[in-house]
Scaffold this motif. Structure first.
Motif, PDB file in Angstrom:
ATOM      1  N   PHE A   1      49.672  22.042  62.701  1.00  0.00           N
ATOM      2  CA  PHE A   1      49.168  21.047  63.637  1.00  0.00           C
ATOM      3  C   PHE A   1      47.654  20.891  63.512  1.00  0.00           C
ATOM      4  O   PHE A   1      47.124  19.770  63.560  1.00  0.00           O
ATOM      5  N   ALA A   2      46.950  22.017  63.348  1.00  0.00           N
ATOM      6  CA  ALA A   2      45.493  21.956  63.192  1.00  0.00           C
ATOM      7  C   ALA A   2      45.102  21.197  61.926  1.00  0.00           C
ATOM      8  O   ALA A   2      44.161  20.383  61.942  1.00  0.00           O
ATOM      9  N   TYR A   3      45.816  21.425  60.837  1.00  0.00           N
ATOM     10  CA  TYR A   3      45.524  20.711  59.597  1.00  0.00           C
ATOM     11  C   TYR A   3      45.857  19.227  59.720  1.00  0.00           C
ATOM     12  O   TYR A   3      45.177  18.379  59.134  1.00  0.00           O
ATOM     13  N   MET A   4      46.924  18.878  60.465  1.00  0.00           N
ATOM     14  CA  MET A   4      47.235  17.460  60.681  1.00  0.00           C
ATOM     15  C   MET A   4      46.095  16.751  61.400  1.00  0.00           C
ATOM     16  O   MET A   4      45.740  15.619  61.063  1.00  0.00           O
ATOM     17  N   ILE A   5      45.517  17.420  62.399  1.00  0.00           N
ATOM     18  CA  ILE A   5      44.427  16.817  63.161  1.00  0.00           C
ATOM     19  C   ILE A   5      43.186  16.646  62.293  1.00  0.00           C
ATOM     20  O   ILE A   5      42.498  15.618  62.347  1.00  0.00           O
ATOM     21  N   LEU A   6      42.907  17.647  61.450  1.00  0.00           N
ATOM     22  CA  LEU A   6      41.685  17.618  60.655  1.00  0.00           C
ATOM     23  C   LEU A   6      41.822  16.826  59.360  1.00  0.00           C
ATOM     24  O   LEU A   6      40.918  16.069  58.985  1.00  0.00           O
ATOM     25  N   MET A   7      42.964  17.013  58.663  1.00  0.00           N
ATOM     26  CA  MET A   7      43.071  16.491  57.297  1.00  0.00           C
ATOM     27  C   MET A   7      44.336  15.684  57.060  1.00  0.00           C
ATOM     28  O   MET A   7      44.763  15.498  55.924  1.00  0.00           O
ATOM     29  N   GLY A   8      44.960  15.203  58.145  1.00  0.00           N
ATOM     30  CA  GLY A   8      46.124  14.334  58.000  1.00  0.00           C
ATOM     31  C   GLY A   8      45.713  12.955  57.521  1.00  0.00           C
ATOM     32  O   GLY A   8      44.572  12.716  57.119  1.00  0.00           O
ATOM     33  N   ASN A   9      46.658  12.012  57.562  1.00  0.00           N
ATOM     34  CA  ASN A   9      46.362  10.660  57.088  1.00  0.00           C
ATOM     35  C   ASN A   9      45.199  10.024  57.841  1.00  0.00           C
ATOM     36  O   ASN A   9      44.420   9.254  57.275  1.00  0.00           O
ATOM     37  N   ASN A  10      45.091  10.314  59.132  1.00  0.00           N
ATOM     38  CA  ASN A  10      43.966   9.842  59.938  1.00  0.00           C
ATOM     39  C   ASN A  10      43.217  11.023  60.534  1.00  0.00           C
ATOM     40  O   ASN A  10      42.774  10.981  61.690  1.00  0.00           O
ATOM     41  N   GLY A  11      43.099  12.095  59.757  1.00  0.00           N
ATOM     42  CA  GLY A  11      42.460  13.304  60.244  1.00  0.00           C
ATOM     43  C   GLY A  11      40.985  13.116  60.530  1.00  0.00           C
ATOM     44  O   GLY A  11      40.302  12.300  59.885  1.00  0.00           O
ATOM     45  N   ALA A  12      40.497  13.851  61.514  1.00  0.00           N
ATOM     46  CA  ALA A  12      39.103  13.698  61.934  1.00  0.00           C
ATOM     47  C   ALA A  12      38.139  14.047  60.810  1.00  0.00           C
ATOM     48  O   ALA A  12      37.129  13.360  60.599  1.00  0.00           O
ATOM     49  N   LEU A  13      38.426  15.111  60.066  1.00  0.00           N
ATOM     50  CA  LEU A  13      37.525  15.520  58.994  1.00  0.00           C
ATOM     51  C   LEU A  13      37.510  14.507  57.859  1.00  0.00           C
ATOM     52  O   LEU A  13      36.450  14.171  57.324  1.00  0.00           O
ATOM     53  N   LEU A  14      38.686  13.984  57.492  1.00  0.00           N
ATOM     54  CA  LEU A  14      38.744  13.003  56.410  1.00  0.00           C
ATOM     55  C   LEU A  14      38.041  11.707  56.800  1.00  0.00           C
ATOM     56  O   LEU A  14      37.339  11.089  55.986  1.00  0.00           O
ATOM     57  N   LEU A  15      38.215  11.265  58.045  1.00  0.00           N
ATOM     58  CA  LEU A  15      37.533  10.051  58.504  1.00  0.00           C
ATOM     59  C   LEU A  15      36.018  10.239  58.489  1.00  0.00           C
ATOM     60  O   LEU A  15      35.268   9.323  58.125  1.00  0.00           O
ATOM     61  N   LEU A  16      35.570  11.440  58.870  1.00  0.00           N
ATOM     62  CA  LEU A  16      34.135  11.721  58.853  1.00  0.00           C
ATOM     63  C   LEU A  16      33.592  11.697  57.433  1.00  0.00           C
ATOM     64  O   LEU A  16      32.518  11.130  57.170  1.00  0.00           O
ATOM     65  N   LEU A  17      34.342  12.304  56.493  1.00  0.00           N
ATOM     66  CA  LEU A  17      33.891  12.323  55.102  1.00  0.00           C
ATOM     67  C   LEU A  17      33.874  10.922  54.500  1.00  0.00           C
ATOM     68  O   LEU A  17      32.975  10.582  53.715  1.00  0.00           O
ATOM     69  N   GLU A  18      34.859  10.088  54.870  1.00  0.00           N
ATOM     70  CA  GLU A  18      34.889   8.718  54.369  1.00  0.00           C
ATOM     71  C   GLU A  18      33.679   7.929  54.870  1.00  0.00           C
ATOM     72  O   GLU A  18      33.080   7.138  54.132  1.00  0.00           O
ATOM     73  N   ARG A  19      33.317   8.134  56.127  1.00  0.00           N
ATOM     74  CA  ARG A  19      32.141   7.444  56.668  1.00  0.00           C
ATOM     75  C   ARG A  19      30.854   7.927  56.026  1.00  0.00           C
ATOM     76  O   ARG A  19      29.861   7.196  55.953  1.00  0.00           O
ATOM     77  N   MET A  20      30.881   9.154  55.537  1.00  0.00           N
ATOM     78  CA  MET A  20      29.706   9.695  54.852  1.00  0.00           C
ATOM     79  C   MET A  20      29.656   9.265  53.396  1.00  0.00           C
ATOM     80  O   MET A  20      28.727   9.610  52.669  1.00  0.00           O
ATOM     81  N   GLY A  21      30.691   8.541  52.946  1.00  0.00           N
ATOM     82  CA  GLY A  21      30.700   8.010  51.589  1.00  0.00           C
ATOM     83  C   GLY A  21      31.382   8.881  50.564  1.00  0.00           C
ATOM     84  O   GLY A  21      31.226   8.650  49.358  1.00  0.00           O
ATOM     85  N   VAL A  22      32.136   9.882  51.011  1.00  0.00           N
ATOM     86  CA  VAL A  22      32.862  10.745  50.080  1.00  0.00           C
ATOM     87  C   VAL A  22      34.173  10.051  49.707  1.00  0.00           C
ATOM     88  O   VAL A  22      35.112   9.989  50.497  1.00  0.00           O
ATOM     89  N   GLU A  23      34.241   9.488  48.507  1.00  0.00           N
ATOM     90  CA  GLU A  23      35.402   8.695  48.102  1.00  0.00           C
ATOM     91  C   GLU A  23      36.642   9.551  47.903  1.00  0.00           C
ATOM     92  O   GLU A  23      37.763   9.095  48.122  1.00  0.00           O
ATOM     93  N   ALA A  24      36.477  10.802  47.481  1.00  0.00           N
ATOM     94  CA  ALA A  24      37.637  11.661  47.213  1.00  0.00           C
ATOM     95  C   ALA A  24      38.417  11.971  48.469  1.00  0.00           C
ATOM     96  O   ALA A  24      39.602  12.328  48.402  1.00  0.00           O
ATOM     97  N   ALA A  25      37.794  11.838  49.642  1.00  0.00           N
ATOM     98  CA  ALA A  25      38.485  12.153  50.897  1.00  0.00           C
ATOM     99  C   ALA A  25      39.671  11.224  51.130  1.00  0.00           C
ATOM    100  O   ALA A  25      40.697  11.631  51.664  1.00  0.00           O
ATOM    101  N   GLY A  26      39.532   9.961  50.713  1.00  0.00           N
ATOM    102  CA  GLY A  26      40.615   9.012  50.945  1.00  0.00           C
ATOM    103  C   GLY A  26      41.835   9.262  50.092  1.00  0.00           C
ATOM    104  O   GLY A  26      42.938   8.819  50.434  1.00  0.00           O
ATOM    105  N   SER A  27      41.692   9.964  48.971  1.00  0.00           N
ATOM    106  CA  SER A  27      42.816  10.218  48.069  1.00  0.00           C
ATOM    107  C   SER A  27      43.532  11.526  48.366  1.00  0.00           C
ATOM    108  O   SER A  27      44.541  11.838  47.740  1.00  0.00           O
ATOM    109  N   PHE A  28      43.012  12.302  49.308  1.00  0.00           N
ATOM    110  CA  PHE A  28      43.643  13.588  49.613  1.00  0.00           C
ATOM    111  C   PHE A  28      44.918  13.375  50.412  1.00  0.00           C
ATOM    112  O   PHE A  28      44.949  12.624  51.392  1.00  0.00           O
TER     113      PHE A  28
END
Length: 274
Positions: free
Chosen positions: A107-134
């Motif tokens: 559940f913790a990983y779903m929140i952070l790194m799921g399809n709409n995970g908080a960490l992935l969304l943050l990395l995408e806004r910071m311009g990290v392109e690889a985050a969207g392909s994870f």
């Protein structure tokens, strides 16, 4: 004195030996639970679905165990360099993290790194392109979860091994002109190797038998041997206990094989050390 062991023996027979015996017997029965047959093992070893499950389980177990061992080597050695107070606190945190697995971890990983995970969304806004392909729900994502809960266990198991290396050995090697690399190459690593191999085999067995974390994350969409066994026993509309028992026996054989290989490597390392 022997009477004190009676409760333990009853518990072992009731919850260990008898269930394993029934599982083995059931694996040699047909779908009706009658007769003796090898059909269940034939299905388990020839059906592509189950072969893929075995492959995925073995690959994830090895990869996560190797990654956890590498991280644990550096972390455990670093812990030995701290004072006793800090060392105890770090070990306490590591011990707590070993219990953070299963549904809470997924559940913790779903929140952070799921399809709409908080960490992935943050990395995408910071311009990290690889985050969207994870993809958390792929083999890479499941392996990361396994690494997360394998690493604290590896740290706790590797940490005491470093105390097998005495300070006097380092001082003697330094006085004789040996470099740090030569000390670890000829003294440190041979001393650590038996304990590291034993830890590695435990990590593989731990990962092979894991179920709750992967199931909570992917359900039955990701093909692991433990998930397939659970689906045959309780998840399908028409359960097949006989085939599930055969797959469980195959899983046990894989674990035993890994332990046998580890024992052979331990003997080899001891002979080489002597």
């Amino acid at each position: 004195m022997l009477m004190a062991l009676v409760p333990l023996l009853i518990w072992v027979f009731a919850f260990e030996i008898i269930p394993v015996f029934q599982m083995v017997v059931m694996s040699f029965q047909n779908s009706d639970g009658l007769g003796f047959t090898l059909d269940q093992y034939y299905k388990g070893l020839t059906t592509s679905l189950y072969l893929e499950a075995m492959k995925n389980s073995i690959v994830i177990s090895i990869n996560s165990s190797v990654a956890a061992m590498i991280i644990a080597l550096f972390v455990a050695y670093s812990i030995t360099r701290f004072t006793t107070g800090i060392r105890d606190q770090l070990l306490m945190v590591s011990n707590m993290m070993t219990n953070f697995a299963g549904v809470p971890l997924a559940f913790a990983y779903m929140i952070l790194m799921g399809n709409n995970g908080a960490l992935l969304l943050l990395l995408e806004r910071m311009g990290v392109e690889a985050a969207g392909s994870f993809d958390l729900y792929s083999q890479t994502g499941v392996t990361q979860l396994y690494i997360y809960y394998q690493t604290p266990l590896a740290i706790l198991l590797v940490y005491p091994i470093f105390y097998g290396i005495r300070t006097e050995w380092k001082e003697a090697a330094s006085l004789l002109g040996a470099s740090t690399w030569k000390f670890w190459r000829y003294i440190g690593i041979p001393v650590l190797l038996p304990g590291l191999l034993g830890t590695f085999s435990l990590l593989i067995a731990n990962a092979l038998g894991a179920y709750a974390t992967a199931y909570a994350l992917t359900g039955i969409s990701f093909n692991l041997l433990t998930i397939r066994i659970a689906a045959l026993v309780s998840g399908d509309i028409f359960p097949n206990f006989q085939l599930g028992s055969a797959l469980a026996v195959i899983l046990a054989i894989i674990m035993i094989f890994s332990l046998v290989v580890n024992e052979l490597m331990l003997r080899w390392s001891r002979r080489r050390g002597t």
